[in-house]
Design an enzyme around this catalytic site. Structure first.
Site, PDB file in Angstrom:
ATOM      1  N   HIS A 129      41.848  29.052  64.664  1.00  0.00           N
ATOM      2  CA  HIS A 129      42.317  27.757  65.166  1.00  0.00           C
ATOM      3  C   HIS A 129      42.900  26.919  64.036  1.00  0.00           C
ATOM      4  O   HIS A 129      43.887  26.200  64.225  1.00  0.00           O
ATOM      5  CB  HIS A 129      41.182  27.009  65.865  1.00  0.00           C
ATOM      6  CG  HIS A 129      41.654  25.881  66.731  1.00  0.00           C
ATOM      7  ND1 HIS A 129      41.644  24.569  66.313  1.00  0.00           N
ATOM      8  CD2 HIS A 129      42.168  25.869  67.993  1.00  0.00           C
ATOM      9  CE1 HIS A 129      42.120  23.805  67.284  1.00  0.00           C
ATOM     10  NE2 HIS A 129      42.452  24.560  68.307  1.00  0.00           N
ATOM     11  N   CYS A 130      42.316  27.018  62.847  1.00  0.00           N
ATOM     12  CA  CYS A 130      42.759  26.216  61.692  1.00  0.00           C
ATOM     13  C   CYS A 130      44.151  26.601  61.195  1.00  0.00           C
ATOM     14  O   CYS A 130      44.855  25.766  60.625  1.00  0.00           O
ATOM     15  CB  CYS A 130      41.787  26.375  60.523  1.00  0.00           C
ATOM     16  SG  CYS A 130      40.070  26.044  60.892  1.00  0.00           S
ATOM     17  N   ILE A 131      44.529  27.872  61.374  1.00  0.00           N
ATOM     18  CA  ILE A 131      45.812  28.329  60.821  1.00  0.00           C
ATOM     19  C   ILE A 131      46.927  28.324  61.863  1.00  0.00           C
ATOM     20  O   ILE A 131      48.029  28.806  61.596  1.00  0.00           O
ATOM     21  CB  ILE A 131      45.698  29.732  60.183  1.00  0.00           C
ATOM     22  CG1 ILE A 131      45.357  30.801  61.240  1.00  0.00           C
ATOM     23  CG2 ILE A 131      44.679  29.717  59.047  1.00  0.00           C
ATOM     24  CD1 ILE A 131      45.556  32.234  60.768  1.00  0.00           C
TER      25      ILE A 131
END
EC number: 3.5.3.12
Length: 370
Positions: A360-362
């Site tokens: 989700h962060c990338i």
């Protein structure tokens, strides 16, 4: 390959004034953005392992949604050989590769028009606990992504990372006090002032404040590693049954909040628990490949903030991180139960976790507006 080194049209109004709001992640998406990982003081072997993992993530997403990747000019030739051919490479300079946090939050209106919110960014804490310096290139990323799509841009007067907020598209925003009220983000703003700005720029009405995120999460407890919406009225929480684990009091406190709150529509929440992998720790070999620089050191024996909640919903797919053979299948089965209409795709993601985040962060989705 395209070049996005031109600013997007800047607006002087606010999304809520113009009838725009942030849709939920399960709304239709026209694209997902990623950024090339190369930073040698964060990614071992100057990003080689992470790049191979990012390619697998891009491939998993590409089965459902077009993928764009921002790549600094010096790495374009390399990226063309590593990334799947369906990925659109766009020349964008960056300090690191966390598209969720440096990319725009795209808002939509009832007619399906898209615009972007460009938040302030200070590398998760600036000179007071931030993760690297400088971050000047990261501050320009959102505008360049918006330019690629021809979307007008709102510039929000708030330091905020995309991973620190989740919305249900129906007026509810979920976040953590550990991050949003941290003195290293917006020290001059009160909780009420921060809520007012989120109302203005996300067009939300109700807030669910969890106290803390995942133990050892260096972003100061981003919500996207801890808890997310599955659909209106339903959330998924990172959980451990081990009362001796440092994560337990964090997850238990979050559960207490979630059980005693309602969303913007007045609904009590249905809560799904997703098991914690591990605990997972950085190995000696993994830490050796990271060079010294201005980034946070990667130390052998350090606990990693692994979480299956850090997945992406993209059209008819759930792309989630494979982190621990002991729990991967349990997580996949649970996700399939929660999302029976979706294809659940697991990608080995330890290399992303070693850099401080996960799938989700990338990634940063661009809604269709439909």
């Amino acid at each position: 390959m395209t070049n996005a080194n031109v600013d997007a049209t800047q607006l002087t109004t606010k999304p809520s004034e113009d009838g725009f709001y942030m849709p939920a992640e399960w709304a239709a998406q026209q694209a997902v953005w990623m950024i090339w990982p190369y930073r040698p003081d964060n990614w071992r072997s100057a990003g080689a392992y992470a790049q191979a993992t990012f390619a697998k993530v891009a491939d998993a997403i590409g089965g459902a949604t077009p993928v764009y990747m921002g790549v600094p000019q010096a790495f374009l030739a390399e990226a063309q050989t590593v990334m799947p051919s369906h990925v659109t490479l766009v020349e964008i300079d960056s300090n690191d590769c966390w598209a969720r946090d440096t990319g725009p939050t795209v808002v939509v209106n009832a007619e399906g028009e898209c615009r972007g919110v460009d938040w302030g960014f200070n590398a998760w804490g600036g000179h007071n606990g931030g993760l690297y310096f400088p971050w000047d290139k990261d501050e320009q990323v959102a505008a360049q992504m918006l330019k690629q799509h021809g979307f007008a841009r709102y510039s929000a007067p708030l330091i905020l990372e995309g991973g620190s907020i989740h919305v249900d598209g129906e007026g509810t925003c979920m976040t953590t006090a550990e991050c949003l009220l941290n003195a290293n983000r917006n020290p001059d703003l009160t909780k009420e002032q921060i809520e007012a700005l989120l109302r203005d720029y996300l067009n939300v009405k109700q807030f669910i404040w969890l106290e803390e995120g995942v133990y050892m999460d260096e972003t100061d407890g981003h919500i996207d590693n801890m808890c997310c919406f599955a659909r209106p009225g339903e959330v998924i929480l990172h959980w451990t049954d081990d009362e001796t684990d440092p994560q337990y009091p964090r997850s238990k406190a979050a559960l207490d909040v979630l059980q005693n709150t309602v969303d913007a529509q007045g609904r009590k929440l249905k809560i799904h628990l997703l098991p914690q992998p591990g605990p997972l720790y950085c190995t000696e070999e993994e830490s050796k490949g990271v060079t010294e620089g201005t980034g946070v050191p990667r130390t052998a024996g350090e606990r990693l903030a692994g979480s299956y909640v850090n997945f992406l919903i993209t059209n008819d797919r759930i792309v989630f991180p494979l982190l621990d053979p002991a729990t991967d299948d349990i997580a996949a089965q649970k996700l399939q139960e929660i999302f029976p209409e979706h294809k659940i795709v697991g990608v080995p993601a330890r290399e992303i976790l070693l850099g401080g985040g996960n799938i989700h962060c990338i990634t940063q989705q661009i809604p269709s507006g439909k």
